[in-house]
Design an enzyme around this catalytic site. Structure first.
Site, PDB file in Angstrom:
ATOM      1  N   CYS A   1      -1.917 -21.152  -0.400  1.00  0.00           N
ATOM      2  CA  CYS A   1      -2.246 -20.504   0.874  1.00  0.00           C
ATOM      3  C   CYS A   1      -1.428 -19.247   1.117  1.00  0.00           C
ATOM      4  O   CYS A   1      -1.906 -18.299   1.741  1.00  0.00           O
ATOM      5  CB  CYS A   1      -2.059 -21.469   2.033  1.00  0.00           C
ATOM      6  SG  CYS A   1      -3.269 -22.787   2.054  1.00  0.00           S
TER       7      CYS A   1
ATOM      8  N   CYS B   1       3.512  -4.459  -6.302  1.00  0.00           N
ATOM      9  CA  CYS B   1       2.565  -5.373  -5.647  1.00  0.00           C
ATOM     10  C   CYS B   1       3.333  -6.004  -4.489  1.00  0.00           C
ATOM     11  O   CYS B   1       4.306  -5.438  -4.018  1.00  0.00           O
ATOM     12  CB  CYS B   1       2.014  -6.406  -6.623  1.00  0.00           C
ATOM     13  SG  CYS B   1       3.260  -7.527  -7.254  1.00  0.00           S
TER      14      CYS B   1
END
Ligand SMILES: [Zn+2]
Lengths: 90, 459
Positions: free
Chosen positions: B239, B412
């Site tokens: 998640c 990133c």
């Protein structure tokens, strides 16, 4: 399945929908009898990225679990195949 | 004279009201102090749950709307009060599950979680509040449940479920609910339930999808019957990386509550050999009929090879957490720190900053001078993206008067995808792409936010 044309309807859930870019698709000219391994192979041929799920995916035909193996399965127009990878989040 | 009397009477009444209010406040405070919950950091034996033989008048009033259901009735309600349930994980699934079980009058709730409440939990973990940030989730959940129904016995566990403590813990409960957020814990809980003969009501959720099955129940399969081998860790999305819409685990946690209540009250679950899938995008439910328990299963089969709990992190090749695990794919000279990159910026050295996150994350925040090409586009060699990259590298090369390989820095969110991208770009350098020098910005934008620019958002 929402599709109404002849053929087999394949539903892709969770990660398999991401990998194929599809939630469902219609397969025409599928052999009416084949092994579940060949059915999985057919899906892999169409969507090579599904190989990421190899050995970790539930395959269901007409809402019944099918183990991927030598077992023969029969498929007809309007039948539903579901590809269900496990989810682990919570 | 009579005016004085009525005035005094009014004053007296006022004082009496004040005294009553104070007494009430005192008794509430005394009550709440006796209810201070004891946070368990290890598994200890619990006293057996006292069986209720009849409902009190207060019980009858509180549960009246469900007592009216012939499917539940007084008998079902008494059964609920005799049942203990262990909830593994007090997150997006565990919160609504605990809430409905407590509301329905379950006897005892074990609430297990090793984490503390964070701001990014609150959109889905609805038992916790803003004031609970930093508090143990197990305690925060237990306190919330207490406010809802003080007659339910709550046992908060602030500990990591492990092969050493799982059996001792699970043996003390009648039903187990898997609300965990990672693969090793799912195998651990399932094996422990098989070894101690407990039904396992298991749900999971990610992004816009949910699943539910009751394992090890009335001849049905266990988790290993369905998934004999764990997935390679790099194919698992959690998640914190993949995201989840809060109401999706909410719906699945409510489904778990329903099945636990049906098992506990004696009605029985409908999901013993069913896998329920929920697609929130299309509001589509599908239920797959599963095979029964497999004779060849490693733990619940005829000749099990797993007869005690094993090392599940080793078995799955990943840690029992949904926190981002740092990859180490590159050597030291292939990486620079966020501060190093800041000095390169300050020196105005010509370079290309390549952000390889998906577009949806770039929309949340990005460095203004970065070029965004998602890692997946590089992996798939998307032609328009490769063309764009070639052009930018070409421009850079023309800018660099002295020649040499144009430097490309890859960034990133946390520095995992960027390492993969560096490996990929090094392969492409000199063939699919001009020669470039590629380096990873270690720790990604979150390291940038922590160590260079504290005003940069973290997510
Ligand atoms: Zn099994």
């Amino acid at each position: 399945c929402n599709c109404c044309c002849p053929g087999v309807c394949v539903l892709y859930f969770a990660r398999s929908a991401e990998l194929t870019g599809l939630k469902e698709e219609q397969l025409v000219a599928v052999p009416t009898e084949l092994s579940s391994r060949d059915l999985w192979g057919l899906l892999l041929q169409r969507h090579p990225r599904l190989s990421l799920l190899q050995d970790h995916v539930v395959l269901a035909i007409r809402q019944q679990f099918v183990a991927i193996g030598d077992q023969l399965v029969s498929l007809g127009d309007g039948d539903e195949v579901a590809v269900v990878p496990p989810l682990s989040g919570g | 004279m009579s005016e004085d009397v009525s005035c005094l009477k009014a004053q007296l009444e006022e004082k009496e009201r004040e005294i009553a209010a104070l007494k009430n406040k005192l008794s509430l405070l005394e009550k709440s102090q006796t209810l201070v919950l004891d946070l368990h950091d290890k598994v200890t034996p619990l006293t057996p749950l006292r069986a209720k033989h009849a409902l009190s008048n207060e019980d009858i009033m509180r549960y009246s709307r469900q007592l009216l259901l012939p499917d539940l009735g007084v008998r079902g309600q008494l059964n609920l009060s005799k049942t203990s349930v262990l909830i593994v994980g007090c997150g997006g699934l565990g919160c609504p599950l605990a809430q409905y079980l407590a509301a329905a009058g379950i006897g005892r709730l074990g609430l297990l979680d090793y984490d503390e409440v964070e701001l990014s939990n609150l959109h889905r973990q609805v038992l916790h509040g803003e004031e609970n940030q930093g508090q143990a989730k197990a305690l925060s959940a237990a306190n919330a449940v207490r406010r809802l129904n003080s007659t339910v016995e709550c046992v908060p566990y602030h500990l990591q479920l492990s092969p050493e403590n799982a059996l001792q813990l699970i043996q003390q409960y009648d039903i187990v609910a898997d609300c965990s957020d990672n693969v090793p814990t799912r195998y651990l809980v399932s094996d422990a339930c098989v070894l101690s003969g407990k039904p396992l009501v298991s749900a999971s959720a990610l992004r816009m999808d949910g699943q539910l099955t009751v394992y090890n129940y009335r001849g049905g399969p266990c988790y290993r019957c369905l998934y004999p081998a764990p997935p390679p860790p790099e194919t698992v999305t959690n998640c914190s990386d993949g995201g989840v819409l809060g109401v999706v685990p909410g719906i699945m946690g409510c489904f778990q509550a329903l099945e636990v209540i049906k098992i506990a009250s004696g009605q029985g679950s409908s999901f013993g050999q069913q896998l329920l899938m929920f697609d929130a995008q299309d509001a589509r439910f599908r239920s797959i009929k599963l095979r029964p328990r497999q004779a060849g299963c490693a733990v619940c089969g005829e000749e099990p090879s797993v007869t005690q709990l094993v090392d599940y992190e080793a078995f799955c090749g990943s840690a029992a957490t949904d926190k981002c695990q740092r990859l180490h794919l590159l050597s030291r000279d292939q990486r620079i720190t966020a501060q190093d990159y800041k000095s390169i910026l300050d020196d105005a050295g010509p370079h290309l900053l390549l952000d390889v996150r998906p577009l949806v994350e770039v929309d949340i925040c990005h460095l203004p001078f970065s070029l965004n090409i998602p890692l997946s586009s590089l992996e798939e060699r998307k032609s328009e993206h490769l063309q764009l990259l070639r052009e930018r590298v070409g421009q850079l090369k023309r800018q660099m008067a002295g020649g040499g390989r144009p430097p490309v820095y890859v960034i990133c969110k946390q520095g995992n995808d960027s390492q993969k991208a560096v490996q990929l770009l090094e392969k492409m350098s000199g063939s699919e792409l001009d020669h470039v020098t590629v380096k990873d910005i270690s720790g990604g934008l979150m390291a940038w936010a922590r160590t260079v620019d504290p005003t940069f958002p973290q997510y």
